[in-house]
Design a protein around this motif. Structure first.
Motif, PDB file in Angstrom:
ATOM      1  N   GLY A 288       0.807  -1.078  -0.078  1.00  0.00           N
ATOM      2  CA  GLY A 288      -0.019   0.235   0.144  1.00  0.00           C
ATOM      3  C   GLY A 288       0.897   1.233  -0.015  1.00  0.00           C
ATOM      4  N   LEU A 289       0.413   2.287   0.379  1.00  0.00           N
ATOM      5  CA  LEU A 289       1.161   3.593   0.311  1.00  0.00           C
ATOM      6  C   LEU A 289       1.486   4.018   1.827  1.00  0.00           C
ATOM      7  CD1 LEU A 289      -1.152   5.993  -2.029  1.00  0.00           C
ATOM      8  CD2 LEU A 289       0.556   4.337  -2.602  1.00  0.00           C
ATOM      9  N   VAL A 290       2.683   4.429   1.945  1.00  0.00           N
ATOM     10  CA  VAL A 290       3.182   4.828   3.151  1.00  0.00           C
ATOM     11  C   VAL A 290       3.290   6.508   3.083  1.00  0.00           C
ATOM     12  CG1 VAL A 290       5.071   5.070   4.750  1.00  0.00           C
ATOM     13  CG2 VAL A 290       4.347   2.831   3.676  1.00  0.00           C
ATOM     14  N   TRP A 291       2.774   7.230   3.817  1.00  0.00           N
ATOM     15  CA  TRP A 291       2.936   8.578   3.905  1.00  0.00           C
ATOM     16  C   TRP A 291       3.686   9.034   4.940  1.00  0.00           C
ATOM     17  CZ3 TRP A 291       1.148  10.953  -0.437  1.00  0.00           C
ATOM     18  CH2 TRP A 291       0.196  10.219  -1.176  1.00  0.00           C
ATOM     19  N   TYR A 292       4.918   9.545   4.705  1.00  0.00           N
ATOM     20  CA  TYR A 292       5.881   9.949   5.611  1.00  0.00           C
ATOM     21  C   TYR A 292       6.180  11.415   5.621  1.00  0.00           C
ATOM     22  CZ  TYR A 292       9.505   9.847   1.951  1.00  0.00           C
ATOM     23  OH  TYR A 292      10.206  10.306   0.891  1.00  0.00           O
ATOM     24  N   THR A 293       6.564  11.889   6.792  1.00  0.00           N
ATOM     25  CA  THR A 293       7.190  13.294   7.095  1.00  0.00           C
ATOM     26  C   THR A 293       8.554  12.774   7.866  1.00  0.00           C
ATOM     27  OG1 THR A 293       5.945  13.656   9.100  1.00  0.00           O
ATOM     28  CG2 THR A 293       5.028  14.261   6.898  1.00  0.00           C
ATOM     29  N   LEU A 294       9.379  13.969   7.457  1.00  0.00           N
ATOM     30  CA  LEU A 294      10.837  13.873   8.452  1.00  0.00           C
ATOM     31  C   LEU A 294      10.981  15.136   9.150  1.00  0.00           C
ATOM     32  CD1 LEU A 294      12.303  12.726   5.165  1.00  0.00           C
ATOM     33  CD2 LEU A 294      12.303  11.199   7.261  1.00  0.00           C
ATOM     34  N   ARG A 295      11.378  14.916  10.228  1.00  0.00           N
ATOM     35  CA  ARG A 295      11.414  16.324  11.110  1.00  0.00           C
ATOM     36  C   ARG A 295      12.891  16.381  11.618  1.00  0.00           C
ATOM     37  NH1 ARG A 295       7.657  14.596  14.401  1.00  0.00           N
ATOM     38  NH2 ARG A 295       8.892  14.177  16.452  1.00  0.00           N
ATOM     39  N   LEU A 296      13.320  17.587  11.720  1.00  0.00           N
ATOM     40  CA  LEU A 296      14.386  17.980  12.421  1.00  0.00           C
ATOM     41  C   LEU A 296      14.158  18.923  13.489  1.00  0.00           C
ATOM     42  CD1 LEU A 296      16.852  18.751   9.292  1.00  0.00           C
ATOM     43  CD2 LEU A 296      17.413  17.044  10.959  1.00  0.00           C
ATOM     44  N   GLU A 297      15.075  18.636  14.782  1.00  0.00           N
ATOM     45  CA  GLU A 297      14.778  19.504  15.891  1.00  0.00           C
ATOM     46  C   GLU A 297      16.128  20.025  16.248  1.00  0.00           C
ATOM     47  OE1 GLU A 297      12.932  17.063  18.409  1.00  0.00           O
ATOM     48  OE2 GLU A 297      11.065  16.616  17.649  1.00  0.00           O
ATOM     49  N   GLY A 298      16.107  21.235  16.899  1.00  0.00           N
ATOM     50  CA  GLY A 298      17.260  21.856  17.400  1.00  0.00           C
ATOM     51  C   GLY A 298      17.241  21.814  18.881  1.00  0.00           C
ATOM     52  N   LEU A 299      18.329  21.986  19.518  1.00  0.00           N
ATOM     53  CA  LEU A 299      18.421  22.362  21.082  1.00  0.00           C
ATOM     54  C   LEU A 299      17.672  23.418  21.541  1.00  0.00           C
ATOM     55  CD1 LEU A 299      21.929  20.907  21.899  1.00  0.00           C
ATOM     56  CD2 LEU A 299      20.154  19.846  22.329  1.00  0.00           C
ATOM     57  N   ASP A 300      17.239  24.328  20.410  1.00  0.00           N
ATOM     58  CA  ASP A 300      16.773  25.734  20.839  1.00  0.00           C
ATOM     59  C   ASP A 300      15.042  25.696  20.799  1.00  0.00           C
ATOM     60  OD1 ASP A 300      16.650  25.678  18.323  1.00  0.00           O
ATOM     61  OD2 ASP A 300      17.812  27.508  17.885  1.00  0.00           O
ATOM     62  N   GLY A 301      14.889  24.244  20.405  1.00  0.00           N
ATOM     63  CA  GLY A 301      13.264  24.238  20.025  1.00  0.00           C
ATOM     64  C   GLY A 301      12.799  24.208  18.810  1.00  0.00           C
ATOM     65  N   ARG A 302      13.787  24.706  17.842  1.00  0.00           N
ATOM     66  CA  ARG A 302      13.430  24.832  16.178  1.00  0.00           C
ATOM     67  C   ARG A 302      12.880  23.475  15.858  1.00  0.00           C
ATOM     68  NH1 ARG A 302      17.217  25.896  12.980  1.00  0.00           N
ATOM     69  NH2 ARG A 302      18.962  25.294  14.564  1.00  0.00           N
ATOM     70  N   ARG A 303      12.200  23.672  14.981  1.00  0.00           N
ATOM     71  CA  ARG A 303      11.681  22.311  14.132  1.00  0.00           C
ATOM     72  C   ARG A 303      11.476  22.731  12.659  1.00  0.00           C
ATOM     73  NH1 ARG A 303       7.106  18.670  17.093  1.00  0.00           N
ATOM     74  NH2 ARG A 303       8.435  18.244  19.006  1.00  0.00           N
ATOM     75  N   GLU A 304      12.007  21.823  11.822  1.00  0.00           N
ATOM     76  CA  GLU A 304      11.467  21.905  10.475  1.00  0.00           C
ATOM     77  C   GLU A 304      11.055  20.495   9.953  1.00  0.00           C
ATOM     78  OE1 GLU A 304      14.621  23.178   7.721  1.00  0.00           O
ATOM     79  OE2 GLU A 304      15.390  24.880   8.885  1.00  0.00           O
ATOM     80  N   THR A 305      10.136  20.577   9.295  1.00  0.00           N
ATOM     81  CA  THR A 305       9.315  19.285   8.753  1.00  0.00           C
ATOM     82  C   THR A 305       8.920  19.296   7.257  1.00  0.00           C
ATOM     83  OG1 THR A 305       8.229  19.261  10.952  1.00  0.00           O
ATOM     84  CG2 THR A 305       7.284  17.739   9.352  1.00  0.00           C
ATOM     85  N   THR A 306       9.383  18.216   6.734  1.00  0.00           N
ATOM     86  CA  THR A 306       9.062  18.142   5.324  1.00  0.00           C
ATOM     87  C   THR A 306       7.411  18.189   5.125  1.00  0.00           C
ATOM     88  OG1 THR A 306       8.898  15.789   5.242  1.00  0.00           O
ATOM     89  CG2 THR A 306      10.965  16.778   4.657  1.00  0.00           C
ATOM     90  N   GLU A 307       6.950  18.387   4.025  1.00  0.00           N
ATOM     91  CA  GLU A 307       5.734  17.962   3.635  1.00  0.00           C
ATOM     92  C   GLU A 307       5.328  16.490   3.643  1.00  0.00           C
ATOM     93  OE1 GLU A 307       4.577  18.970  -0.256  1.00  0.00           O
ATOM     94  OE2 GLU A 307       6.392  18.335  -1.195  1.00  0.00           O
ATOM     95  N   GLU A 308       4.058  15.877   3.591  1.00  0.00           N
ATOM     96  CA  GLU A 308       4.055  14.464   3.792  1.00  0.00           C
ATOM     97  C   GLU A 308       4.222  14.170   2.296  1.00  0.00           C
ATOM     98  OE1 GLU A 308       0.568  11.857   6.057  1.00  0.00           O
ATOM     99  OE2 GLU A 308      -0.253  12.862   4.091  1.00  0.00           O
ATOM    100  N   LEU A 309       5.106  13.089   2.510  1.00  0.00           N
ATOM    101  CA  LEU A 309       5.629  12.529   1.168  1.00  0.00           C
ATOM    102  C   LEU A 309       5.321  10.909   1.034  1.00  0.00           C
ATOM    103  CD1 LEU A 309       9.318  13.922   1.456  1.00  0.00           C
ATOM    104  CD2 LEU A 309       7.522  14.612  -0.192  1.00  0.00           C
ATOM    105  N   GLN A 310       5.048  10.553  -0.295  1.00  0.00           N
ATOM    106  CA  GLN A 310       4.687   9.138  -0.602  1.00  0.00           C
ATOM    107  C   GLN A 310       5.753   8.307  -0.946  1.00  0.00           C
ATOM    108  OE1 GLN A 310       1.847   9.166  -3.786  1.00  0.00           O
ATOM    109  NE2 GLN A 310       2.461   7.309  -4.643  1.00  0.00           N
ATOM    110  N   LEU A 311       5.590   6.888  -0.309  1.00  0.00           N
ATOM    111  CA  LEU A 311       6.333   5.949  -0.517  1.00  0.00           C
ATOM    112  C   LEU A 311       5.261   4.578  -0.917  1.00  0.00           C
ATOM    113  CD1 LEU A 311       8.841   3.931  -0.326  1.00  0.00           C
ATOM    114  CD2 LEU A 311       8.356   3.510   1.887  1.00  0.00           C
ATOM    115  N   THR A 312       5.691   4.383  -2.201  1.00  0.00           N
ATOM    116  CA  THR A 312       4.583   2.996  -2.872  1.00  0.00           C
ATOM    117  C   THR A 312       5.324   1.777  -2.455  1.00  0.00           C
ATOM    118  OG1 THR A 312       3.677   4.670  -4.636  1.00  0.00           O
ATOM    119  CG2 THR A 312       3.362   2.205  -4.782  1.00  0.00           C
ATOM    120  N   VAL A 313       4.664   1.107  -1.841  1.00  0.00           N
ATOM    121  CA  VAL A 313       4.821  -0.404  -1.597  1.00  0.00           C
ATOM    122  C   VAL A 313       4.047  -1.330  -2.453  1.00  0.00           C
ATOM    123  CG1 VAL A 313       5.442  -2.018   0.248  1.00  0.00           C
ATOM    124  CG2 VAL A 313       5.915   0.207   0.805  1.00  0.00           C
TER     125      VAL A 313
END
Length: 603
Positions: free
Chosen positions: A81-106
């Motif tokens: 099926g489809l896996v919808w994934y996001t990737l998140r980076l976090e900093g010690l200062d509380g900053r976050r960056e997150t990708t949009e939801e991306l598709q992996l077809t299995v």
């Protein structure tokens, strides 16, 4: 895509693209050390497992130059099926960056798709308009037909006194007519004949089937069909039929809305054996129909009798494969439930292990939602490939002045989302029976919708428009024939046919008045596709795709072909993979072959 993660970059996600179930997929984030991120997380939503969500930490694993590396693996064992994934980076200062939801077809690793369709050239024929050997007599045929005596007349397009366009005017193209033109098709390098519907129907397009068990008498007989298949096979061609199972004709032996057929149809009696093949809101005058068009009552896909008629041991799918067909194209595949498509696929494979099933889908078919259901078209056991309308749209945009980078991005998304066998089995076309003629679009630059229908019916391109259209079509066809998937030609595009929407895109083939230069170009492209193994099944890699310059390479066992097109006006220079440079004038295209240390300009 961010500065620190690109799903197309093997350093970020490996392996590339869609994966068979059981594959371990490695994700690696690559932020700059100066950004100071200290933690990374992969959140995955498993859509086909009740939207279950998992979170996987991506530990720091080292550095690559000035970039930190955070990496971990995702296991896909037991999941299709489809896996919808996001990737998140976090900093010690509380900053976050997150990708949009991306598709992996299995997809199902057990899927095995015959390669013949995607390797060769496909030619789509609208049977009534391709070739007639005699003017037929419509007397006694279903639909109250008329026949044009003159092959060059215009199709009827104006509504009748009831305000309907009836499509009951025929020209008399036939199966023996197609058989007679097999040498011509072979000269074009055609390996698959895709025939628009050939079963008995009241309308000239035959998309409202009246009898699935009978060849339309104006086209010929079942023996004529088998002869066509046998002679095509002898010339190295296969035959694909159009399967229109979502709906049937108001005029049909099953619905029998006008009483033409002797038996009792669903419209005549609730005791009809076909009654539960349809869904009535109020019998007999209110029923579900395709897009609400009364002449195309929709099939009740919950009917076991209907499904067995289509997919059973003696059903329609297997019957016509036995008669000589090699595969099916499914009309409006999105409107058939997954279970029905799976049953069609299983029936086709049971009858002929190398039969293929191609679906009509106009969008990215890997994630298509239809009727609030995510379709399983490309997960295995359903469609072997799809009509590639996204390619057509992107290629049109490019040829009409768009950026080559946009074409690459669109195709790269498909390549990432589609299983390799689906990308290789796509039906790639610049025009079909549902689109305006490609020459008209490229020559005039539009569909003419700002003018009246009468204007579009009578309009013929100027000499300048035709010259511009043919030049652009040569470039588009070169890319089409070199790209993965089956290059598909709508009958007459290679001969310079023009016209806006239906029925102007369904005029008769201009035998004896073809645009010779275009025919020669398509013939040369067909030879290249037939003879060059790297174009048939070679690996694929992008070269320069920027501005007007679009180029890519196909490679197999020491043979490399490069397709390069400059749709812009200014000259462009391309660095070739083997160290040479190619100077490409504006409006020019080349197909180069590198083999045994030598470079040859194939086209």
């Amino acid at each position: 895509m961010t500065q620190w993660f690109d799903p197309a970059d093997p350093r970020c996600r490996a392996p590339y693209g869609a994966v068979p179930s059981g594959t371990t997929v490695t994700f690696t984030l690559r932020p700059a050390r100066s950004e100071g991120f200290s933690r990374a997380v992969l959140a995955a939503r498993w859509e086909f497992d009740a939207d279950r969500v998992t979170e996987t930490p991506l530990p720091w694993v080292g550095m690559d130059g000035d970039r930190d590396l955070f990496s971990a693996a995702l296991e896909t064992e037991g999941y299709v099926g489809l896996v919808w994934y996001t990737l998140r980076l976090e900093g010690l200062d509380g900053r976050r960056e997150t990708t949009e939801e991306l598709q992996l077809t299995v997809y199902d690793p057990a899927e095995r798709v015959p390669s013949w369709f995607g390797e060769g050239v496909t030619y789509q024929i609208f049977p009534d308009r391709f070739c007639r050997l005699r003017v037929p007599d419509p007397t006694g045929m279903v639909g109250g037909r008329t026949v044009h005596g003159d092959w060059t007349e215009e199709p009827e397009y104006r509504p009748d006194e009831r305000g309907e366009v009836r499509n009951r005017d025929f020209f008399g193209g036939s199966l023996p007519g197609i058989t007679a033109k097999l040498p011509y098709l072979q000269s074009l390098g055609v390996e698959t004949l895709y025939l628009c519907p050939i079963f008995e129907a009241a309308e000239n397009h035959r998309y409202g089937t009246a009898d699935y068990e009978k060849i339309d008498p104006m086209l010929g007989t079942e023996e004529d069909f088998s002869v066509l298949c046998r002679r095509a096979h002898a010339l190295g061609m296969r035959v694909m039929l159009d399967g229109v199972f979502n709906h049937m004709g108001f005029v049909s032996r099953y619905f029998n809305g006008d009483g033409f057929y002797p038996g009792q149809g669903a419209h005549q009696s609730q005791d009809s054996p076909y009654y539960d093949w349809f869904t009535f809101q109020h019998w007999p005058d209110q029923y579900s129909a395709w897009w609400g068009i009364y002449s195309l009552p929709a099939a009740n896909k919950e009917s076991r009798a209907w499904l067995d008629y289509i997919t059973g041991p003696n059903g329609i799918i297997r019957r016509w494969l036995r008669a000589g067909a090699d595969g099916w194209r499914l009309d409006v595949a999105d409107e058939l439930p997954d279970a029905v498509v799976a049953a069609i696929h299983a029936a086709a494979r049971a009858e002929k292990p190398d039969a293929v099933v191609i679906g009509e889908v106009w969008e990215d078919g890997s994630n298509k939602i239809a009727y609030s259901v995510r379709r399983r078209h490309l997960l295995g056991g359903h469609c072997d490939g799809l009509m590639n309308y996204p390619l057509r749209s992107a290629l049109l945009d490019y040829l009409l002045g768009g950026d080559a980078g946009a074409f690459r991005r669109t195709m790269e998304r498909l390549r990432q989302n589609y299983p390799p066998w689906a990308f290789a089995s796509a039906m790639n076309a610049l025009g079909t029976h549902d689109t305006p003629r490609i020459l008209t679009l490229l020559g005039t630059g539009g569909e003419g919708k700002d003018r009246s229908r009468d204007w579009r019916a009578s309009y013929r391109m100027t000499a300048a428009e035709r010259e511009r259209g043919e030049a652009r079509l040569r470039l588009g066809a070169l890319l089409l024939y070199a790209f993965p998937g089956s290059p598909t030609v709508y009958y007459g595009d290679e001969a310079g046919m023009e016209g806006f929407e239906d029925p102007f895109n369904r005029r008769t083939f201009p035998w004896g008045e073809e645009a010779g230069g275009l025919v020669s170009w398509f013939t040369a492209l067909g030879r290249a596709r037939r003879e060059l193994a790297c174009l048939r099944r070679g690996g694929f890699s992008w070269l320069t795709c920027s501005g007007g310059l679009l180029s890519f390479a196909r490679t197999l066992e020491g043979q490399t072909a490069v397709a390069a097109v400059n749709a812009g006006e200014a000259p462009a220079e391309l660095a070739l993979p083997w160290g040479e440079n190619l100077e490409l004038p504006g409006g020019a295209g080349r197909l180069l072959l590198r083999q045994n240390g030598e470079t040859v300009t194939f086209l």
